[in-house]
Write a protein that holds these residues in place. Structure first.
Motif, PDB file in Angstrom:
ATOM      1  N   GLN A 127       0.827  -1.200   0.000  1.00 18.84           N
ATOM      2  CA  GLN A 127       0.000   0.000   0.000  1.00 18.84           C
ATOM      3  C   GLN A 127       0.871   1.263   0.000  1.00 18.84           C
ATOM      4  OE1 GLN A 127      -3.347   0.033  -0.292  1.00 18.84           O
ATOM      5  NE2 GLN A 127      -3.232   2.267  -0.452  1.00 18.84           N
ATOM      6  N   ASN A 128       1.957   1.267   0.723  1.00 21.79           N
ATOM      7  CA  ASN A 128       2.880   2.404   0.750  1.00 21.79           C
ATOM      8  C   ASN A 128       3.522   2.629  -0.618  1.00 21.79           C
ATOM      9  OD1 ASN A 128       2.342   2.959   3.413  1.00 21.79           O
ATOM     10  ND2 ASN A 128       4.103   1.804   4.204  1.00 21.79           N
ATOM     11  N   VAL A 129       3.891   1.550  -1.290  1.00 15.89           N
ATOM     12  CA  VAL A 129       4.494   1.654  -2.624  1.00 15.89           C
ATOM     13  C   VAL A 129       3.479   2.226  -3.609  1.00 15.89           C
ATOM     14  CG1 VAL A 129       5.399   0.310  -4.574  1.00 15.89           C
ATOM     15  CG2 VAL A 129       6.215  -0.152  -2.266  1.00 15.89           C
ATOM     16  N   ASN A 186       0.843   4.091  -2.926  1.00 16.02           N
ATOM     17  CA  ASN A 186       0.625   5.497  -2.575  1.00 16.02           C
ATOM     18  C   ASN A 186       1.773   6.365  -3.076  1.00 16.02           C
ATOM     19  OD1 ASN A 186      -1.789   4.884  -1.351  1.00 16.02           O
ATOM     20  ND2 ASN A 186      -0.957   4.880   0.734  1.00 16.02           N
ATOM     21  N   SER A 187       2.996   5.893  -2.915  1.00 19.98           N
ATOM     22  CA  SER A 187       4.157   6.646  -3.396  1.00 19.98           C
ATOM     23  C   SER A 187       4.108   6.807  -4.912  1.00 19.98           C
ATOM     24  CB  SER A 187       5.458   5.940  -2.997  1.00 19.98           C
ATOM     25  OG  SER A 187       5.583   5.907  -1.596  1.00 19.98           O
ATOM     26  N   LEU A 188       3.754   5.742  -5.618  1.00 16.62           N
ATOM     27  CA  LEU A 188       3.653   5.814  -7.080  1.00 16.62           C
ATOM     28  C   LEU A 188       2.556   6.794  -7.503  1.00 16.62           C
ATOM     29  CD1 LEU A 188       4.141   2.088  -8.151  1.00 16.62           C
ATOM     30  CD2 LEU A 188       5.729   3.988  -8.451  1.00 16.62           C
ATOM     31  N   VAL A 210       1.530   9.436  -5.833  1.00 15.00           N
ATOM     32  CA  VAL A 210       2.036  10.789  -5.588  1.00 15.00           C
ATOM     33  C   VAL A 210       3.014  11.196  -6.676  1.00 15.00           C
ATOM     34  CG1 VAL A 210       3.464  12.173  -4.024  1.00 15.00           C
ATOM     35  CG2 VAL A 210       1.622  10.752  -3.102  1.00 15.00           C
ATOM     36  N   PHE A 211       3.940  10.296  -7.053  1.00 16.12           N
ATOM     37  CA  PHE A 211       4.889  10.614  -8.120  1.00 16.12           C
ATOM     38  C   PHE A 211       4.172  10.826  -9.458  1.00 16.12           C
ATOM     39  CE2 PHE A 211       8.255   8.419  -5.460  1.00 16.12           C
ATOM     40  CZ  PHE A 211       8.900   9.594  -5.129  1.00 16.12           C
TER      41      PHE A 211
END
Length: 176
Positions: free
Chosen positions: A9-11, A13-15, A17-18
């Motif tokens: 889930q963190n990965v 979310n990071s993708l 945002v990027f």
């Protein structure tokens, strides 16, 4: 298992945002490119008319004995913009242009665009068209009464044609 889901889930979310940041940067880049294109268009429209090459500076066919200039609209049969500019020229009332108006083309079909307008002379002559040598159509070329070329411009719109012909625009028009 829960830790793995949290990591995934963190990965994600990071993708996301990027990806959002990438879209914002792309929008700024596109905006800057459009601004540059708009500035270039304005610079081209504001540029003074330039005379044609020396080899085509004088055309006896476009000389006039009454002291008025000759405006030659050079068109091509395959050009939809050429047809629109020719129809607009033919739709102008006689005497509105301060000179003679000529439509120059290589194809007979182009002459039909202005046949209902007696104030526009249609000249179908491929050799003459080649000697005038415009780079793009539709183009307007102004000839002095002695047949010497004064300037040539590409005509992008009906208001542009009106402006180049020196035709007064209606008061309600915001095009200048």
């Amino acid at each position: 298992m829960r830790a793995e889901l949290t990591a995934v889930q963190n990965v994600v979310n990071s993708l996301a945002v990027f990806a959002f940041l990438g879209m914002v940067i792309a929008l700024f880049a596109i905006s800057a490119l459009l601004r540059i294109v708009r500035e270039l268009q304005q610079a081209v429209l504001a540029a003074p008319a330039t005379p044609g090459p020396d080899s085509v500076r004088k055309v006896a066919r476009f000389a006039s004995s009454d002291g008025r200039p000759t405006f030659v609209l050079v068109v091509s049969e395959q050009c939809p913009s050429c047809r629109a500019r020719a129809v607009h020229l033919a739709g102008m009332p006689p005497g509105r242009v301060g000179g003679h108006t000529v439509l120059l083309a290589a194809a007979e079909a182009c002459a039909a665009w202005v046949e209902a307008a007696p104030h526009v002379e249609a000249v179908v002559d491929a050799d003459l068209l080649g000697s005038v040598a415009v780079g793009a159509t539709p183009s307007l070329v102004k000839y002095a009464p002695d047949g010497a070329e004064e300037w040539r411009r590409v005509v992008g719109s009906d208001p542009d044609l009106d402006r180049l012909l020196g035709v007064d625009l209606p008061e309600s028009s915001n095009v200048r």
